[in-house]
Design a protein around this motif. Structure first.
Motif, PDB file in Angstrom:
ATOM      1  N   LEU A 328       0.825  -1.055   0.019  1.00 30.30           N
ATOM      2  CA  LEU A 328      -0.009   0.011   0.122  1.00 30.30           C
ATOM      3  C   LEU A 328       0.891   1.218   0.077  1.00 30.30           C
ATOM      4  O   LEU A 328       0.456   2.306  -0.478  1.00 30.30           O
ATOM      5  N   ARG A 337      -3.746   4.112  -7.919  1.00 24.81           N
ATOM      6  CA  ARG A 337      -4.980   3.574  -7.313  1.00 24.81           C
ATOM      7  C   ARG A 337      -5.494   2.353  -7.604  1.00 24.81           C
ATOM      8  O   ARG A 337      -5.872   1.605  -6.761  1.00 24.81           O
ATOM      9  N   GLN A 338      -5.107   1.848  -8.725  1.00 22.72           N
ATOM     10  CA  GLN A 338      -5.373   0.562  -8.965  1.00 22.72           C
ATOM     11  C   GLN A 338      -4.427  -0.241  -8.140  1.00 22.72           C
ATOM     12  O   GLN A 338      -4.790  -1.439  -7.755  1.00 22.72           O
ATOM     13  N   MET A 341      -5.695  -0.468  -4.557  1.00 21.81           N
ATOM     14  CA  MET A 341      -6.932  -1.394  -4.578  1.00 21.81           C
ATOM     15  C   MET A 341      -6.418  -2.956  -4.675  1.00 21.81           C
ATOM     16  O   MET A 341      -6.983  -3.670  -3.798  1.00 21.81           O
ATOM     17  N   MET A 344      -4.918  -4.125  -1.261  1.00 25.60           N
ATOM     18  CA  MET A 344      -6.005  -4.220  -0.364  1.00 25.60           C
ATOM     19  C   MET A 344      -6.902  -5.541  -0.478  1.00 25.60           C
ATOM     20  O   MET A 344      -7.512  -5.981   0.446  1.00 25.60           O
ATOM     21  N   THR A 345      -6.827  -6.083  -1.653  1.00 23.65           N
ATOM     22  CA  THR A 345      -7.797  -7.469  -1.856  1.00 23.65           C
ATOM     23  C   THR A 345      -7.141  -8.476  -1.033  1.00 23.65           C
ATOM     24  O   THR A 345      -5.914  -8.686  -0.902  1.00 23.65           O
ATOM     25  N   LEU A 350     -11.261  -5.199   4.431  1.00 28.21           N
ATOM     26  CA  LEU A 350     -11.343  -4.435   3.168  1.00 28.21           C
ATOM     27  C   LEU A 350     -12.141  -4.687   2.171  1.00 28.21           C
ATOM     28  O   LEU A 350     -12.681  -3.928   1.424  1.00 28.21           O
ATOM     29  N   ASP A 351     -12.206  -6.254   2.006  1.00 27.43           N
ATOM     30  CA  ASP A 351     -12.915  -6.694   0.774  1.00 27.43           C
ATOM     31  C   ASP A 351     -14.397  -6.412   1.041  1.00 27.43           C
ATOM     32  O   ASP A 351     -15.236  -6.337   0.030  1.00 27.43           O
ATOM     33  N   PRO A 355     -17.850  -0.166  -3.068  1.00 25.12           N
ATOM     34  CA  PRO A 355     -17.163   0.564  -3.765  1.00 25.12           C
ATOM     35  C   PRO A 355     -16.901   2.004  -3.216  1.00 25.12           C
ATOM     36  O   PRO A 355     -15.789   2.755  -3.390  1.00 25.12           O
ATOM     37  N   ARG A 358     -14.672   2.301  -0.403  1.00 26.61           N
ATOM     38  CA  ARG A 358     -13.281   2.024  -0.639  1.00 26.61           C
ATOM     39  C   ARG A 358     -12.558   3.052  -1.234  1.00 26.61           C
ATOM     40  O   ARG A 358     -11.451   3.411  -0.878  1.00 26.61           O
ATOM     41  N   GLU A 359     -13.413   3.927  -2.172  1.00 22.77           N
ATOM     42  CA  GLU A 359     -12.756   5.100  -2.739  1.00 22.77           C
ATOM     43  C   GLU A 359     -12.470   6.105  -1.519  1.00 22.77           C
ATOM     44  O   GLU A 359     -11.524   6.652  -1.541  1.00 22.77           O
ATOM     45  N   LEU A 362      -9.346   5.060   0.065  1.00 20.02           N
ATOM     46  CA  LEU A 362      -8.190   5.338  -0.728  1.00 20.02           C
ATOM     47  C   LEU A 362      -7.643   6.856  -0.452  1.00 20.02           C
ATOM     48  O   LEU A 362      -6.533   7.252  -0.526  1.00 20.02           O
TER      49      LEU A 362
END
Length: 451
Positions: A328, A337-338, A341, A344-345, A350-351, A355, A358-359, A362
């Motif tokens: 991270l 940002r990709q 993401m 965090m997966t 976090l999952d 959406p 999550r944004e 970030l």
């Protein structure tokens, strides 16, 4: 004559259990009376009345805890430090007022412990009976070795505190539950188990001595740091003996009055320790307490050193969480940002985020990363003439708190793993250090070395 403070430190003492039980009953009764009194009020008035009653009873309970000292105080402090995800703000605010400093025990009370720990080696040392300092779990005395005049420090654990941890934690937990303001969830119970483990680590002196030696080995070739030398031949399960190191507190007026360049050098060294803990060692000092550091000022003004003290709160972190932190950080460094993401997966807490939440998370992460961002992503007024980040001027902690409060994440973010809380607290401790020092640093160049 038995030391009065020793009576309060004895595990299982009737007075100790009775005092907490009485305080719990009084607080619970007051909360119930307050709830009954506001039953017919408007909903918004009931909520306000409940918060006010909770704050009042939290202050009352903390006052009662503060009189007991011993492990109770340390437990309360840990709950304040790491309980923000579980405990109401009214309770953590009150717990933050618990004072670790306390009247010391008489040397006559501690001398038998030291004699038992040292055995035949007791006469090797000339021990000053006046303590250097006293806290809730131990106190410190200076000593000199007769054979070579080596200056030492003895950290002596109070009798009974190790045995009282489990019973004290159970009592404090019961007390908090009687306020009806703590969650009855598995996550809360897991967190309590973590507090229990941390407390047992605090009194595990062989482990602390070993960890001190480990960090001494890590930093032996870096002249910016001093780690006290451990004398293992004098250590025991209730005693740590180490070299006496001089210095002044980090937040002392002496340090605050240093020229900007000297304060920046000290701050940069402290920040680099954090980088090494996450990216190199995988071990973190999780207690962000200024009392764990001293500054040894050099005569020439160019070789100031940080003295690192108290390694009782060092934790090994699981590799998966370190990978999350590292990946991270790399993604934030590149403002990708990709990649953020992707980092965090695979982590349940976090999952599960929606959406939009999550944004928001970030965005918050990028704001927290601001001291290490490229200058074009930092408000111009926060940079000095050299393009370095001005921590005190940034007010970053307040801006981050405001953004978190506005974010949907503040409402939908599930309780993260306890290790994540320690990483978060470590980060906040480092940021507080930089802000108090009024540091002006090129943090990006420092971090780049570790990425």
């Amino acid at each position: 004559m038995v030391d009065d403070r020793l009576k309060r430190l004895k595990t299982g003492a009737f007075e100790r259990r009775f005092s907490i039980a009485k305080a719990s009953f009084v607080a619970g009764s007051r909360m119930a009376a307050s709830a009954a009194g506001s039953f017919f009020s408007a909903p918004e008035n009931r909520a306000t009345a409940r918060r006010q009653a909770l704050a009042e009873q939290a202050e009352y309970l903390v006052g009662e805890l503060g009189q007991l000292k011993g492990s109770v105080v340390k437990i309360g402090q840990m709950m304040a430090l790491y309980g923000e995800h579980f405990l109401p703000e009214e309770i953590t605010s009150a717990l933050h007022k618990l004072n670790d400093s306390t009247a010391s025990l008489e040397w006559a009370t501690l001398e038998p412990i030291v004699r038992e720990q040292l055995g035949d080696r007791f006469d090797d040392l000339i021990i000053n009976p006046e303590p250097l300092g006293a806290a809730s779990l131990a106190q410190v005395h200076r000593a000199k070795r007769r054979s070579d005049g080596a200056e030492m420090v003895l950290k002596i654990q109070y009798p009974g505190v190790a045995d009282a941890i489990d019973s004290d934690l159970n009592l404090v937990t019961s007390m908090l539950k009687l306020t009806r303001a703590v969650p009855q969830t598995r996550e809360f119970e897991d967190w309590l188990d973590e507090v229990r483990m941390m407390m047992h680590r605090e009194v595990n002196y062989p482990l602390e001595a070993e960890t001190t030696q480990l960090f001494g080995d890590y930093l032996k070739d870096d002249p910016r740091f001093i780690v006290p030398k451990i004398y293992p031949e004098y250590c025991g399960d209730k005693l740590i003996v180490m070299s006496f190191e001089t210095g002044v507190p980090v937040n002392s007026n002496i340090v605050m009055a240093l020229p900007q360049a000297r304060r920046d050098a000290i701050s940069l060294a402290a920040l680099e320790i954090c980088c090494r803990e996450v990216f190199v060692w995988g071990r973190l000092q999780t207690d962000p307490n200024f009392g764990n550091y001293l500054v040894k000022l050099s005569d020439d003004g160019e070789h100031d050193q940080i003295v690192l003290l108290d390694f009782g709160a060092v934790r090994d972190f699981p590799e998966e969480l370190l990978s999350l932190a590292r990946n991270l950080t790399r993604a934030c460094f590149n403002r990708d940002r990709q990649a953020m993401m992707a980092a965090m997966t695979g982590f349940r807490f976090l999952d599960n985020l929606q959406p939009n939440v999550r944004e928001g998370f970030l965005d918050l992460a990028l704001l927290a990363f601001e001291p290490f961002a490229a200058n074009e992503f930092v408000p111009a007024e926060i940079l000095n003439a050299d393009g370095h980040y001005c921590w005190a001027k940034s007010m970053l902690h307040k801006r981050a708190a405001t953004q978190a409060a506005r974010s949907a994440a503040s409402r939908h973010f599930s309780v993260p793993p306890k290790e994540f809380m320690f990483l978060s607290r470590k980060l906040m401790g480092a940021y507080t250090f930089m802000t108090v020092m009024n540091a002006q640093l090129d943090g990006r160049s420092l971090l780049a070395k570790y990425l």
